[in-house]
Scaffold this active site. Structure first.
Site, PDB file in Angstrom:
ATOM      1  N   ARG A   4      11.457  -8.653  -7.710  1.00 47.69           N
ATOM      2  CA  ARG A   4      10.025  -8.303  -7.774  1.00 47.69           C
ATOM      3  C   ARG A   4       9.111  -9.529  -7.846  1.00 47.69           C
ATOM      4  NH1 ARG A   4       9.357  -3.177 -11.694  1.00 47.69           N
ATOM      5  NH2 ARG A   4       7.525  -2.841 -10.430  1.00 47.69           N
TER       6      ARG A   4
ATOM      7  N   LYS B  95       0.341   7.226 -15.354  1.00 44.54           N
ATOM      8  CA  LYS B  95       0.568   5.878 -15.903  1.00 44.54           C
ATOM      9  C   LYS B  95       0.179   4.813 -14.879  1.00 44.54           C
ATOM     10  CE  LYS B  95       4.797   3.988 -15.690  1.00 44.54           C
ATOM     11  NZ  LYS B  95       4.851   2.688 -15.004  1.00 44.54           N
ATOM     12  N   ASN B  96       0.640   4.965 -13.643  1.00 43.05           N
ATOM     13  CA  ASN B  96       0.434   3.915 -12.642  1.00 43.05           C
ATOM     14  C   ASN B  96      -0.977   3.890 -12.072  1.00 43.05           C
ATOM     15  OD1 ASN B  96       2.962   3.028 -13.132  1.00 43.05           O
ATOM     16  ND2 ASN B  96       3.884   3.897 -11.288  1.00 43.05           N
TER      17      ASN B  96
ATOM     18  N   ASP C  57      10.271   5.956  -6.940  1.00 41.54           N
ATOM     19  CA  ASP C  57      10.261   6.369  -8.345  1.00 41.54           C
ATOM     20  C   ASP C  57      10.811   7.776  -8.551  1.00 41.54           C
ATOM     21  OD1 ASP C  57       7.120   4.664  -9.195  1.00 41.54           O
ATOM     22  OD2 ASP C  57       9.145   3.934  -8.828  1.00 41.54           O
TER      23      ASP C  57
ATOM     24  N   ARG D 122       8.220   4.582 -22.020  1.00 40.85           N
ATOM     25  CA  ARG D 122       7.244   3.795 -21.265  1.00 40.85           C
ATOM     26  C   ARG D 122       6.454   4.659 -20.292  1.00 40.85           C
ATOM     27  NH1 ARG D 122       9.219  -1.576 -18.586  1.00 40.85           N
ATOM     28  NH2 ARG D 122       6.994  -1.450 -18.114  1.00 40.85           N
TER      29      ARG D 122
ATOM     30  N   CYS E 143      13.511  -8.235 -13.187  1.00 40.26           N
ATOM     31  CA  CYS E 143      13.426  -6.853 -13.694  1.00 40.26           C
ATOM     32  C   CYS E 143      14.729  -6.157 -13.341  1.00 40.26           C
ATOM     33  CB  CYS E 143      12.231  -6.181 -13.013  1.00 40.26           C
ATOM     34  SG  CYS E 143      12.238  -4.405 -13.141  1.00 40.26           S
TER      35      CYS E 143
HETATM   36  C1  EPZ Z   1       4.576  -0.277  -8.271  1.00 44.25           C
HETATM   37  O1  EPZ Z   1       5.286  -1.481  -8.601  1.00 44.25           O
HETATM   38  C2  EPZ Z   1       4.873   0.726  -9.384  1.00 44.25           C
HETATM   39  N1  EPZ Z   1       4.399   0.190 -10.646  1.00 44.25           N
HETATM   40  C3  EPZ Z   1       6.371   0.973  -9.458  1.00 44.25           C
HETATM   41  O2  EPZ Z   1       6.611   1.996 -10.418  1.00 44.25           O
HETATM   42  C4  EPZ Z   1       6.854   1.493  -8.110  1.00 44.25           C
HETATM   43  O3  EPZ Z   1       8.251   1.606  -8.133  1.00 44.25           O
HETATM   44  C5  EPZ Z   1       6.448   0.516  -6.992  1.00 44.25           C
HETATM   45  O4  EPZ Z   1       5.039   0.261  -7.022  1.00 44.25           O
HETATM   46  C6  EPZ Z   1       6.795   1.056  -5.618  1.00 44.25           C
HETATM   47  O5  EPZ Z   1       6.221   2.285  -5.399  1.00 44.25           O
HETATM   48  C7  EPZ Z   1       3.072   0.316 -10.949  1.00 44.25           C
HETATM   49  O6  EPZ Z   1       2.264   0.841 -10.215  1.00 44.25           O
HETATM   50  C8  EPZ Z   1       2.634  -0.232 -12.273  1.00 44.25           C
HETATM   51  P1  EPZ Z   1       5.473  -3.216  -5.065  1.00 44.25           P
HETATM   52  P2  EPZ Z   1       4.970  -2.841  -7.825  1.00 44.25           P
HETATM   53  O7  EPZ Z   1       4.723  -4.480  -5.234  1.00 44.25           O
HETATM   54  O8  EPZ Z   1       3.555  -2.896  -7.442  1.00 44.25           O
HETATM   55  C9  EPZ Z   1       8.122  -6.537  -2.921  1.00 44.25           C
HETATM   56  C10 EPZ Z   1       7.600   3.036 -12.296  1.00 44.25           C
HETATM   57  O9  EPZ Z   1       8.738   3.494 -12.374  1.00 44.25           O
HETATM   58  N2  EPZ Z   1       7.045  -7.497  -3.245  1.00 44.25           N
HETATM   59  O10 EPZ Z   1       4.831  -2.141  -4.288  1.00 44.25           O
HETATM   60  O11 EPZ Z   1       5.520  -3.937  -8.648  1.00 44.25           O
HETATM   61  C11 EPZ Z   1       8.839  -5.997  -4.172  1.00 44.25           C
HETATM   62  O12 EPZ Z   1       9.818  -6.869  -4.625  1.00 44.25           O
HETATM   63  C12 EPZ Z   1       7.399   1.676 -11.583  1.00 44.25           C
HETATM   64  O13 EPZ Z   1       6.588   3.580 -12.728  1.00 44.25           O
HETATM   65  C13 EPZ Z   1       7.173  -8.816  -2.852  1.00 44.25           C
HETATM   66  O14 EPZ Z   1       8.182  -9.210  -2.259  1.00 44.25           O
HETATM   67  O15 EPZ Z   1       5.871  -2.660  -6.523  1.00 44.25           O
HETATM   68  C14 EPZ Z   1       9.373  -4.658  -3.665  1.00 44.25           C
HETATM   69  O16 EPZ Z   1      10.580  -4.883  -3.013  1.00 44.25           O
HETATM   70  C15 EPZ Z   1       8.678   0.979 -11.311  1.00 44.25           C
HETATM   71  N3  EPZ Z   1       6.175  -9.676  -3.156  1.00 44.25           N
HETATM   72  C16 EPZ Z   1       8.296  -4.215  -2.691  1.00 44.25           C
HETATM   73  O17 EPZ Z   1       7.546  -5.377  -2.325  1.00 44.25           O
HETATM   74  C17 EPZ Z   1       5.039  -9.277  -3.834  1.00 44.25           C
HETATM   75  O18 EPZ Z   1       4.155 -10.109  -4.095  1.00 44.25           O
HETATM   76  C18 EPZ Z   1       7.334  -3.163  -3.230  1.00 44.25           C
HETATM   77  O19 EPZ Z   1       6.922  -3.562  -4.497  1.00 44.25           O
HETATM   78  C19 EPZ Z   1       4.928  -7.930  -4.217  1.00 44.25           C
HETATM   79  C20 EPZ Z   1       5.942  -7.052  -3.916  1.00 44.25           C
END
Ligand code: EPZ
Length: 427
Positions: free
Chosen positions: A121, A22-23, A311, A403, A116
């Site tokens: 996020r 999916k991701n 995850d 999802r 979320c």
């Molecule tokens: C991706 O989300 C995945 N989703 C998530 O999977 C996964 O949990 C996550 O990466 C971490 O591995 C997809 O790939 C579609 P991040 P993403 O940006 O990209 C902070 C699932 O269950 N951050 O790597 O949204 C954020 O708040 C889902 O399949 C900022 O502060 O996660 C978090 O604490 C859930 N500012 C950390 O970084 C930003 O601009 C990592 O988030 C971006 C992120």
């Protein structure tokens, strides 16, 4: 709304085919906006998030034919570079159309994803990256309005440093850089296998991407201002694989073979499962998981890849609920990712929460109960708990699990579990 009913106690045995990721599929479907040709994505799982992305691409003016496991995207009519709240609120990953739209069409209006269940996020790193490439960014009435240099011109290559290795942030900026003028250097990037897969696709489409999968990525944008279409089969879903690995290890005598799973993509999880007393081995194209003894308690701290995947935190916690001794599970990625804990406590688990840490005391058994899904991976953990709990568990709000898990009841039944979906049960 549907519910899933599970009668616990079966020892899982047999083969299960792991679906496409999916991701990996979500950013790649967004990357089709970088080309006008006909792109074909194979090995795509039949999931709600794929349908949401298809609906978004259609809204943007693309033709999208979803016939899982294939999705074909064609140019369609004129692109309207606007992603409305109604679609983005269904799936935060929709924000990944921002980079491709502004890089390709000089402007984009994309709804902010909003909060979320698992954390705030924010997308500040996505916006910072686009600004470094010459974009002007305005936030207006819940929307991001991005414009290329000089009122809609082409982005320019730049150096972008991410304050944290953000997965979709890295992917969004990779797609923007693939059409920017000149060379970009992205630093402190996410190294997830899904990021690496996007790098493969962008190279297939004619960009020059070097280093995807490492913390430094160099990208030289295509001079043509448009990329070529692609035909590609995506990688297996490592989180779906990890989920079935844990399910297979929940009972003594469990013996599950995951067809198409890639052990290298799950090293941190595999290391912890082996420490817990579970046998995990590659067998040709498959991964085999067997459990023939008691579970040992193991401590886990989540982290960016190749660290322990957040995850898989909820699912691994269920395994530790039945382990001998005390395990400490620390969640460092999302500030609110223990929503499954009160539900597991209702099933008899012994878990104490302290800030971003859960202290799990192993118990002899879990008990069936009605439980509520709150997010995708929390719902997977409750299904796993139901598989070993005494009597019956009823999981409500299963739209969360749809999802990210393709045909989960059929796959679990194929391994000997007693699981059924009850239509409209969760009124
Ligand atoms: C991706 O989300 C995945 N989703 C998530 O999977 C996964 O949990 C996550 O990466 C971490 O591995 C997809 O790939 C579609 P991040 P993403 O940006 O990209 C902070 C699932 O269950 N951050 O790597 O949204 C954020 O708040 C889902 O399949 C900022 O502060 O996660 C978090 O604490 C859930 N500012 C950390 O970084 C930003 O601009 C990592 O988030 C971006 C992120």
């Amino acid at each position: 709304m549907d519910a899933i009913r599970i009668r616990g106690g079966a020892t899982l045995k047999g083969h299960v085919r792991i679906s496409g990721s999916k991701n990996a599929a979500l950013p790649i479907l967004c990357a089709t906006l970088l080309s006008d040709g006909e792109s074909r994505l194979r090995n795509v799982p039949a999931l709600r998030d794929i349908d949401t992305t298809a609906a978004l691409l259609r809204f943007l003016g693309r033709g999208v034919d979803v016939r899982a496991p294939e999705v074909v995207v064609t140019a369609g009519s004129n692109v309207r570079p606007e992603a409305p709240y109604e679609l983005v609120k269904q799936m935060r990953a929709s924000v990944m159309v921002l980079g491709p739209l502004v890089a390709r069409f000089g402007r984009a209006k994309v709804s902010l994803p909003g909060g979320c269940a698992i954390g705030a996020r924010p997308i500040d790193q996505h916006l910072k990256g686009l600004e470094a490439m010459g974009c002007t960014i305005r936030l207006e009435r819940g929307y991001v309005i991005a414009e290329g240099p000089g009122g809609g011109g082409r982005l320019k290559g730049a150096e972008v440093y991410f304050d944290m290795p953000t997965v979709t942030g890295t992917e969004n900026i990779m797609m923007a850089a693939a059409l920017a003028k000149g060379r970009s250097t992205l630093l402190n990037c996410a190294r997830e296998p899904e990021v690496e897969e996007l790098g493969r696709i962008l190279n297939k489409m004619g960009a020059e991407v070097d280093g995807a999968g490492t913390d430094v990525i160099h990208i030289t944008g295509s001079e043509r201002g448009e990329l070529a279409p692609f035909d590609h089969a995506i990688i297996a879903d490592r989180i779906e694989a990890g989920t079935y690995m844990v399910a297979g290890a929940m009972t003594e005598g469990g013996d599950v073979t995951l067809e198409g799973a890639v052990l290298e993509d799950l090293e941190a999880l595999v290391a912890k499962m082996r420490l817990a007393g579970v046998e995990v081995a590659s067998e040709g194209q498959n991964v085999r998981v067997r459990r023939n003894g008691p579970l040992r308690a193991v401590n886990v701290t989540t982290g960016p890849h190749p660290g322990f995947p957040t995850d898989m935190q909820a699912q691994f916690m269920v395994l530790m609920c039945l382990a001998k001794g005390e395990s400490v599970i620390s969640e460092t990625i999302f500030e609110n990712r223990f929503m499954h804990v009160p539900e597991l406590q209702r099933m008899g688990a012994s878990i104490a929460l302290r800030g971003n840490t859960a202290v799990v005391q192993g118990v002899d058994r879990l008990y069936g109960a009605s439980v509520m899904a709150t997010d995708l991976r929390a719902s997977a953990s409750l299904v796993i708990a139901g598989l070993v709990a005494e009597d019956e568990t009823e999981l409500q709000r299963v739209y969360h699990i749809d999802r990210g898990y393709e045909h989960i009841e059929q796959k679990l039944r194929g391994l000997g579990a007693n699981v059924e979906r009850v239509k409209g049960a969760d009124a």
